[in-house]
Design a protein around this motif. Structure first.
Motif, PDB file in Angstrom:
ATOM      1  N   VAL A   1       0.862  -1.176   0.000  1.00  0.00           N
ATOM      2  CA  VAL A   1       0.000   0.000   0.000  1.00  0.00           C
ATOM      3  C   VAL A   1       0.905   1.234   0.000  1.00  0.00           C
ATOM      4  O   VAL A   1       1.885   1.289   0.752  1.00  0.00           O
ATOM      5  N   PRO A   2       0.642   2.223  -0.852  1.00  0.00           N
ATOM      6  CA  PRO A   2       1.519   3.409  -0.900  1.00  0.00           C
ATOM      7  C   PRO A   2       1.526   4.188   0.403  1.00  0.00           C
ATOM      8  O   PRO A   2       0.561   4.190   1.163  1.00  0.00           O
ATOM      9  N   ARG A   3       2.664   4.826   0.664  1.00  0.00           N
ATOM     10  CA  ARG A   3       2.841   5.813   1.738  1.00  0.00           C
ATOM     11  C   ARG A   3       2.504   5.264   3.130  1.00  0.00           C
ATOM     12  O   ARG A   3       1.707   5.832   3.861  1.00  0.00           O
ATOM     13  N   ILE A   4       3.130   4.151   3.487  1.00  0.00           N
ATOM     14  CA  ILE A   4       2.963   3.554   4.805  1.00  0.00           C
ATOM     15  C   ILE A   4       4.193   3.881   5.655  1.00  0.00           C
ATOM     16  O   ILE A   4       5.331   3.675   5.222  1.00  0.00           O
ATOM     17  N   PRO A   5       4.006   4.399   6.877  1.00  0.00           N
ATOM     18  CA  PRO A   5       5.148   4.703   7.746  1.00  0.00           C
ATOM     19  C   PRO A   5       5.933   3.432   8.085  1.00  0.00           C
ATOM     20  O   PRO A   5       5.361   2.343   8.175  1.00  0.00           O
ATOM     21  N   PRO A   6       7.236   3.542   8.304  1.00  0.00           N
ATOM     22  CA  PRO A   6       8.052   2.372   8.660  1.00  0.00           C
ATOM     23  C   PRO A   6       8.021   2.109  10.165  1.00  0.00           C
ATOM     24  O   PRO A   6       7.346   2.816  10.928  1.00  0.00           O
ATOM     25  N   LEU A   7       8.767   1.092  10.579  1.00  0.00           N
ATOM     26  CA  LEU A   7       8.974   0.842  11.999  1.00  0.00           C
ATOM     27  C   LEU A   7       9.559   2.097  12.645  1.00  0.00           C
ATOM     28  O   LEU A   7      10.479   2.717  12.103  1.00  0.00           O
ATOM     29  N   ARG A   8       9.029   2.449  13.817  1.00  0.00           N
ATOM     30  CA  ARG A   8       9.519   3.625  14.528  1.00  0.00           C
ATOM     31  C   ARG A   8       9.673   3.280  16.004  1.00  0.00           C
ATOM     32  O   ARG A   8       8.811   2.630  16.595  1.00  0.00           O
ATOM     33  N   ILE A   9      10.775   3.712  16.590  1.00  0.00           N
ATOM     34  CA  ILE A   9      11.043   3.504  18.010  1.00  0.00           C
ATOM     35  C   ILE A   9      11.359   4.859  18.629  1.00  0.00           C
ATOM     36  O   ILE A   9      12.168   5.619  18.085  1.00  0.00           O
ATOM     37  N   MET A  10      10.723   5.158  19.759  1.00  0.00           N
ATOM     38  CA  MET A  10      10.933   6.433  20.443  1.00  0.00           C
ATOM     39  C   MET A  10      11.245   6.188  21.906  1.00  0.00           C
ATOM     40  O   MET A  10      10.758   5.221  22.507  1.00  0.00           O
ATOM     41  N   GLY A  11      12.053   7.055  22.478  1.00  0.00           N
ATOM     42  CA  GLY A  11      12.380   6.956  23.887  1.00  0.00           C
ATOM     43  C   GLY A  11      12.568   8.328  24.495  1.00  0.00           C
ATOM     44  O   GLY A  11      12.881   9.296  23.791  1.00  0.00           O
ATOM     45  N   GLY A  12      12.359   8.418  25.800  1.00  0.00           N
ATOM     46  CA  GLY A  12      12.513   9.700  26.475  1.00  0.00           C
ATOM     47  C   GLY A  12      12.881   9.512  27.930  1.00  0.00           C
ATOM     48  O   GLY A  12      12.597   8.474  28.538  1.00  0.00           O
ATOM     49  N   LEU A  13      13.533  10.506  28.487  1.00  0.00           N
ATOM     50  CA  LEU A  13      13.892  10.527  29.900  1.00  0.00           C
ATOM     51  C   LEU A  13      13.507  11.890  30.446  1.00  0.00           C
ATOM     52  O   LEU A  13      13.859  12.923  29.865  1.00  0.00           O
ATOM     53  N   GLU A  14      12.741  11.906  31.553  1.00  0.00           N
ATOM     54  CA  GLU A  14      12.247  13.169  32.095  1.00  0.00           C
ATOM     55  C   GLU A  14      12.502  13.262  33.596  1.00  0.00           C
ATOM     56  O   GLU A  14      12.178  12.349  34.358  1.00  0.00           O
ATOM     57  N   TYR A  15      13.104  14.371  33.994  1.00  0.00           N
ATOM     58  CA  TYR A  15      13.214  14.729  35.404  1.00  0.00           C
ATOM     59  C   TYR A  15      12.165  15.800  35.670  1.00  0.00           C
ATOM     60  O   TYR A  15      12.121  16.825  34.980  1.00  0.00           O
ATOM     61  N   ALA A  16      11.305  15.554  36.652  1.00  0.00           N
ATOM     62  CA  ALA A  16      10.206  16.482  36.919  1.00  0.00           C
ATOM     63  C   ALA A  16      10.196  16.864  38.386  1.00  0.00           C
ATOM     64  O   ALA A  16      10.289  16.006  39.270  1.00  0.00           O
ATOM     65  N   ALA A  17      10.091  18.155  38.625  1.00  0.00           N
ATOM     66  CA  ALA A  17       9.926  18.708  39.964  1.00  0.00           C
ATOM     67  C   ALA A  17       8.778  19.705  39.917  1.00  0.00           C
ATOM     68  O   ALA A  17       8.206  19.972  38.854  1.00  0.00           O
ATOM     69  N   SER A  18       8.416  20.258  41.057  1.00  0.00           N
ATOM     70  CA  SER A  18       7.261  21.141  41.104  1.00  0.00           C
ATOM     71  C   SER A  18       7.471  22.407  40.289  1.00  0.00           C
ATOM     72  O   SER A  18       6.533  22.921  39.685  1.00  0.00           O
ATOM     73  N   ARG A  19       8.695  22.929  40.268  1.00  0.00           N
ATOM     74  CA  ARG A  19       8.951  24.178  39.551  1.00  0.00           C
ATOM     75  C   ARG A  19       9.734  23.994  38.259  1.00  0.00           C
ATOM     76  O   ARG A  19       9.772  24.911  37.439  1.00  0.00           O
ATOM     77  N   PHE A  20      10.355  22.836  38.069  1.00  0.00           N
ATOM     78  CA  PHE A  20      11.302  22.710  36.971  1.00  0.00           C
ATOM     79  C   PHE A  20      11.284  21.281  36.448  1.00  0.00           C
ATOM     80  O   PHE A  20      11.133  20.331  37.208  1.00  0.00           O
ATOM     81  N   SER A  21      11.428  21.129  35.156  1.00  0.00           N
ATOM     82  CA  SER A  21      11.546  19.792  34.571  1.00  0.00           C
ATOM     83  C   SER A  21      12.487  19.832  33.371  1.00  0.00           C
ATOM     84  O   SER A  21      12.586  20.847  32.674  1.00  0.00           O
ATOM     85  N   LEU A  22      13.178  18.722  33.158  1.00  0.00           N
ATOM     86  CA  LEU A  22      14.075  18.544  32.015  1.00  0.00           C
ATOM     87  C   LEU A  22      13.645  17.283  31.278  1.00  0.00           C
ATOM     88  O   LEU A  22      13.300  16.272  31.908  1.00  0.00           O
ATOM     89  N   ARG A  23      13.698  17.347  29.955  1.00  0.00           N
ATOM     90  CA  ARG A  23      13.254  16.204  29.171  1.00  0.00           C
ATOM     91  C   ARG A  23      14.134  16.044  27.940  1.00  0.00           C
ATOM     92  O   ARG A  23      14.496  17.028  27.287  1.00  0.00           O
ATOM     93  N   GLY A  24      14.475  14.792  27.622  1.00  0.00           N
ATOM     94  CA  GLY A  24      15.192  14.469  26.397  1.00  0.00           C
ATOM     95  C   GLY A  24      14.483  13.355  25.661  1.00  0.00           C
ATOM     96  O   GLY A  24      13.991  12.402  26.283  1.00  0.00           O
TER      97      GLY A  24
END
Length: 688
Positions: free
Chosen positions: A586-609
């Protein structure tokens, strides 16, 4: 299920060892500040029939901000985007898009022409959206039998859902983006007038320049093709044409004519009481966006000028006894867009006037039985005029009856869904008048051996009427740079699908795994024939059996926590394998995809990759080019200087950190519109 696709099979078991991303549920609020005043998809999500559903809201929605809803959702599990251009991008759910995926505003269609062609933008203002539900599975029968691929429901705040605690509630958001050297701003205000009456007003603006990318504009196959055309022109003595083609082949760093800009203004008024609610709203959308051209055949400088005026109605009556409530939704829209040539002349004009209404009866819990039933009516007339009027004026009408039912037997839960729909399509100028009766149904059974674990299986039979463009298109469409041919004799499209799923939800670990198989009878898809008309490729719609199979895995694992601070690992994967009965993919089918993330969360501040890896897609249709694998890494920091519940949020984000030059397999324009390059964003949100 995935024969000869070892990469997908190898990836799946390894990802099962990781706790993967699951959606957060929105906190419902009402006139009193504690409960939703209207039934939304949140109620449906508790049913196993919604096994594949996800949601995006809050900071995640802000980080994903883009002019088109397809781009907003493109990095969600199980979702890709058509990515025709920054100003025109629809969601792709489990490999399906167009008429098979409903894009709705609070349960009512977007009422535009975005499903007619990939270059048509969705008439939906992403800046004024509160949250978005992405619905897979049989429960989409509540929104239309044609939504075989799923539904995307965007919830705005234009008709107030709650009486604000203060006399006035204000929300404002603004952002800057380096990848388009553009920005956006939006503001909304709710005013408490007394007696349960709330007034709302909102406005938004966005302006983005041409899209910056991480490398060559053209894919390697197209670059070679354009250089060959340049060599032929040079040998024929046409040095000017040869030089222009050579310049186009060597373009880097920016996609020409990919700008997007627009404004939206809206207002609403609602009465919210203990026995029900009633509200109305109006909005005006104006947009202009460029259509990147395919070198060698496309006309440069084409753009689309889009506008829509829309009126909405929402009401609810709370009852006692068998029914818990009765809800009403309705809308009318006057939509139009002009396809403008480089000199500003109107080449083609699309105009659509449409209306839609739905009434739902929400059942109270009686002996374990709950459910909802309703009737839905929609009608619209599309008129296409101009030099490239490839579709005759046509009118469509839909009348559907549906029910979703659920019953609990201890640890077992049974779900049933059914829909009967009558669809008529008429085009007087083409002497065309056909009607289709559609019967769709679904059943699901789930088992909860203990509170945190749920196992389930669903089956669905769905029927879809061919769309007017699949039946009646015939001609050269300059914006998509193709000659398109429909078939007025198509029969209705039928599908039978099964899905199995496992869900685990504990305070520290969340996991959702689903696998599905859908077989289509008479699947309709545009296929390149290899022929050319005036230098443009010919795409003919064909109808033949097809088979879609895939899986989605998502979840999260809290690695550690100290006080209010947490460190969480997230990951997800999705894969679709789709083939036609003639042996072609079938035309235009997305391929296999893998995603990952790491998040530090606090009440006032958070970091995410985050990192997203897209595999190669070599399973492509005839005359389509394969896509290479690519990975996109992103990072963001969120600061709430006045605390987690404070009024101010600041987000700094860096998307595509390494400036990857990837191409989406689901995009018609992938050979000359890559994904956005490195993008630094600054966003501020104020809520008072």
């Amino acid at each position: 299920m995935f024969k000869n696709h070892r990469s997908a099979l190898i990836a799946a078991p390894s990802l099962l060892a990781i706790a993967l991303l699951t959606p957060a549920h929105a906190n419902a609020q009402t006139a009193s500040g504690s409960d939703d005043i209207v039934v939304s998809a949140h109620a449906l999500r508790d049913m196993g029939l919604m096994a594949g559903s996800i949601e995006i809201e809050g900071d995640a929605l802000i980080r994903a901000q883009a002019p088109q809803i397809g781009e907003v959702l493109a990095h969600m599990p199980g979702v890709s985007a058509t990515g025709f251009a920054p100003g025109a991008s629809r969601p792709v759910l489990r490999g399906l898009t167009g008429d098979r995926v409903q894009v709705l505003i609070d349960g009512i269609g977007a009422m535009d022409a975005s499903s007619v062609s990939a270059d048509h933008g969705v008439a939906l203002d992403t800046l004024t959206i509160d949250h978005i539900d992405v619905l897979h599975g049989p429960a989409v029968l509540a929104y239309g039998g044609q939504a075989i691929g799923g539904a995307v429901i965007a919830y705005d705040k234009r008709i107030p859902r709650r009486v604000p605690d203060a006399p006035l509630a204000l929300t404002a958001i603004g952002g800057l983006s380096s990848v388009t050297q553009g920005g956006n701003a939006a503001a909304s205000v709710d005013v408490r007038l007394g007696g349960g009456i709330v007034a709302h007003a909102d406005a938004s603006w966005h302006e983005d320049g041409d899209l910056r990318i991480g490398g060559d504009v053209l894919s390697a196959p197209l670059k070679s093709e354009v250089l060959a055309l340049a060599a032929a022109a040079r040998s024929d003595g046409d040095l000017s044409e040869a030089s222009e083609l050579e310049d186009q082949a060597m373009q880097r760093g920016k996609v020409a004519n990919s700008f997007a800009r627009g404004t939206t203004f809206g207002g609403g008024l609602a009465w919210l009481g203990d026995g029900g609610n009633l509200g109305v709203s109006v909005q005006r959308i104006d947009r202009r966006y460029g259509i990147p051209s395919r070198p060698g055949v496309g006309e440069e400088g084409v753009s689309i000028d889009l506008h829509q005026t829309r009126f909405d109605l929402r009401g609810e009556i709370k009852t006692a006894g068998f029914l818990e409530s009765i809800t009403l939704r309705g809308a009318y829209a006057d939509y139009g867009h002009s396809e403008l040539e480089a000199d500003g002349a109107v080449g083609t004009l699309f105009a659509r006037k449409s209306g839609e209404a739905r009434i739902e009866l929400i059942q109270a819990d009686h002996g374990g039985w709950t459910g909802r039933s309703g009737v839905q009516f929609a009608t619209g007339k599309l008129t296409v005029t101009g030099d490239e009027a490839i579709l005759p004026a046509n009118r469509d009408r839909r009348l559907g009856l549906f029910t979703l039912q659920q019953h609990r037997f201890g640890k077992l839960q049974l779900e049933l869904a059914g829909r009967v729909e009558r669809v008529s399509i008429r085009a007087s100028d083409a002497d065309f008048d056909r009607s289709f009766t559609l019967l769709s149904g679904a059943a699901g059974l789930s088992f909860k051996p203990f509170e945190a674990l749920k196992l389930g299986i669903n089956y669905a039979h769905a029927e879809r009427a061919p769309s007017p463009e699949e039946l009646l298109t015939n001609g050269l469409h300059l914006a998509t740079q193709s000659f398109e041919i429909g078939d007025p004799d198509f029969s209705k499209e039928r599908s039978d699908g099964a899905e199995v799923y496992v869900k685990y939800d504990s305070p520290a670990t969340k996991l959702s795994v689903s696998a599905y198989l859908t077989k289509f009878t008479g699947f309709i898809t545009p296929v390149p024939t290899g022929a050319n008309v005036e230098g443009f490729p010919v795409y003919a719609y064909r109808q033949l059996p097809a088979r879609f199979a895939g899986f989605e895995i998502q979840g999260s694992q809290r690695l550690t926590a100290w006080g209010d601070d947490t460190l969480t690992l997230e990951a997800s994967a999705d894969y679709v394998h789709a083939r036609l009965s003639d042996g072609n993919p079938v035309p235009r089918i997305p391929p296999l995809r893998i995603m990952g993330g790491l998040e530090y969360a606090a009440s006032r501040f958070s970091l995410r990759g985050d990192i997203e890896w897209n595999a190669r897609q070599t399973r492509v249709g005839p005359f389509e080019s394969a896509t290479s694998s690519f990975a996109v890494a992103s990072a963001s920091a969120t600061w709430r200087p006045m605390g987690e519940s404070g009024p101010l949020t600041l987000i700094v984000a860096a998307n595509n950190l390494f400036n990857a030059n990837g191409r989406r397999a689901a995009s018609v324009t992938r050979d000359f519109v890559p994904v956005a390059g490195r993008d630094f964003r600054l966003t501020a949100r104020l809520t008072i």
